[in-house]
Design an enzyme around this catalytic site. Structure first.
Site, PDB file in Angstrom:
ATOM      1  N   LYS A 187       0.849  -1.205   0.000  1.00 28.86           N
ATOM      2  CA  LYS A 187       0.000   0.000   0.000  1.00 28.86           C
ATOM      3  C   LYS A 187       0.880   1.248   0.000  1.00 28.86           C
ATOM      4  O   LYS A 187       0.606   2.221  -0.713  1.00 28.86           O
ATOM      5  CB  LYS A 187      -0.940  -0.021   1.218  1.00 28.86           C
ATOM      6  CG  LYS A 187      -2.019  -1.070   1.081  1.00 28.86           C
ATOM      7  CD  LYS A 187      -2.849  -1.292   2.332  1.00 28.86           C
ATOM      8  CE  LYS A 187      -3.781  -2.481   2.083  1.00 28.86           C
ATOM      9  NZ  LYS A 187      -4.590  -2.846   3.232  1.00 28.86           N
ATOM     10  N   ASP A 226     -11.571   1.969   3.753  1.00 26.30           N
ATOM     11  CA  ASP A 226     -11.895   0.548   3.602  1.00 26.30           C
ATOM     12  C   ASP A 226     -13.406   0.319   3.522  1.00 26.30           C
ATOM     13  O   ASP A 226     -13.850  -0.810   3.294  1.00 26.30           O
ATOM     14  CB  ASP A 226     -11.329  -0.265   4.779  1.00 26.30           C
ATOM     15  CG  ASP A 226      -9.976  -0.895   4.435  1.00 26.30           C
ATOM     16  OD1 ASP A 226      -9.602  -0.888   3.248  1.00 26.30           O
ATOM     17  OD2 ASP A 226      -9.307  -1.397   5.358  1.00 26.30           O
ATOM     18  N   GLN A 246      -5.227  -1.994   9.413  1.00 27.70           N
ATOM     19  CA  GLN A 246      -4.850  -3.194   8.664  1.00 27.70           C
ATOM     20  C   GLN A 246      -5.340  -4.442   9.412  1.00 27.70           C
ATOM     21  O   GLN A 246      -4.963  -4.668  10.557  1.00 27.70           O
ATOM     22  CB  GLN A 246      -3.315  -3.236   8.494  1.00 27.70           C
ATOM     23  CG  GLN A 246      -2.823  -4.412   7.684  1.00 27.70           C
ATOM     24  CD  GLN A 246      -3.304  -4.385   6.226  1.00 27.70           C
ATOM     25  OE1 GLN A 246      -3.262  -3.356   5.565  1.00 27.70           O
ATOM     26  NE2 GLN A 246      -3.758  -5.517   5.722  1.00 27.70           N
TER      27      GLN A 246
END
Ligand code: NAD
Length: 298
Positions: free
Chosen positions: A53, A120, A97
């Site tokens: 990322k 997300d 994460q």
């Protein structure tokens, strides 16, 4: 011959556009888009994902802020960090994460992320808006799959679509996005009876069960489109080699289908690209800039 839905290629093309979008708006915004990634503990796969990322952000011109916290950090301290980042004007997007160690209340942490920065798309407000088919941050893997289908003009409206898996990360939001696009969606899971029969009716079959090589050609209708979300690293019996595979036994399925996603190089790269898209979308919104990305947001 079957059509390969090349996620790697499509993500490169989208990244080129994203880079130009940032360049053309940076004079107005006076700062690049910012993405904060919070990682807790030492899960090795998470380490690789966070690095990927970070690299993707730097390719297009997003500034990334990585917060790698020790497993011994307290829930309260993570919450305080989230609150600080919610208020930080240099941060347009933020993610936790996953997975995080079991001793944390994951849902409580996610629900504290400002929905406008929830790149997300896992915050309950964003999920609620998805249910209502209202614009909001959309989760990355499902949004990436929709873009892969659209890139080859694969019709969703009116098609019979079977999604295997009902997780909050993939199966549920994906089923809702496909439903919002007028697909006729069947959601299946580990307790589904007659999975094989249900799958065989699908015009588009999407496997997100997290089970290596679960789907062989007996599950697939001739001429269907198959999307493989699963990603697994298998080790050879003498442990000397490893290789990646998905939920689909691709070599068996490819001759029977119209189109398929490879593993690696299919859904995976699109997931990262959609994270960039969401971050830049939030940045453009923050500065009142007209969005150049609406077409990519299902
Ligand atoms: P998960 O374990 O949270 O959910 C799996 C789902 O599959 C569950 O709903 C379960 O009911 C269902 N399932 C399990 N076994 C089944 C079976 N035999 N038959 C039918 N349904 C079954 O997993 P997840 O987070 O949704 O991820 C699924 C897979 O996708 C994993 O391999 C994961 O690594 C991968 N993944 C890939 C990406 C990517 O970017 N490529 C992103 C997210 C997840």
């Amino acid at each position: 011959m079957s059509l390969k839905l090349d996620g790697k290629q499509l993500s490169l093309e989208i990244e080129e556009k994203l880079k130009k979008d940032i360049e053309s708006y940076i004079n107005t915004s006076k700062r690049p888009p910012g993405l904060a990634v919070i990682r807790i503990g030492e899960d090795p796969a998470s380490g690789v994902y966070v690095k990927n990322k970070e690299k993707a952000c730097s390719r297009v011109g997003i500034k990334s802020f990585i917060f790698h916290l020790k497993e011994t950090v307290k829930q309260k301290e993570v919450e305080q960090l989230i609150h600080k980042l919610n208020l930080d004007n240099d941060i347009d997007g933020m993610l936790l994460q996953l997975p995080i160690p079991k001793n944390f209340d994951e849902q409580k942490l996610i629900s504290q992320i400002n929905p406008d920065k929830d790149v997300d798309g896992l915050n309950e407000l964003n999920i609620g808006k998805l249910v209502k088919n209202e614009p909001a941050m959309r989760s990355c893997t499902p949004a990436g799959i929709i873009n892969l289908l659209r890139s080859q003009n694969i019709k969703i409206e009116g098609k019979k679509i079977v999604v295997i898996g009902r997780s909050l990360l993939v199966g549920k939001p994906l089923s809702l996005m496909l439903l919002n696009l007028n697909g006729t969606v069947t959601m299946t899971h580990s307790k589904t009876i007659n999975l094989n029969k249900i799958c065989k009716e699908a015009d588009i079959l999407i496997a997100a069960a997290g089970k290596p090589n679960l789907i062989d050609s007996s599950f697939v209708k001739k001429g269907a489109v198959i999307i493989d979300v699963g990603i697994h690293r298998l080790t050879s019996s003498d442990k000397s080699k490893t290789r990646l595979c998905g939920d689909v036994l691709l070599e068996d399925v490819i001759p029977k289908v119209f189109a398929y996603t490879p593993v690696p190089g299919g859904v995976g790269p699109m997931t990262v690209t959609m994270l960039l898209v969401n971050t830049i979308f939030s940045w453009q919104k923050q500065f009142g800039l007209s969005s150049t990305l609406k077409d990519l947001l299902p």
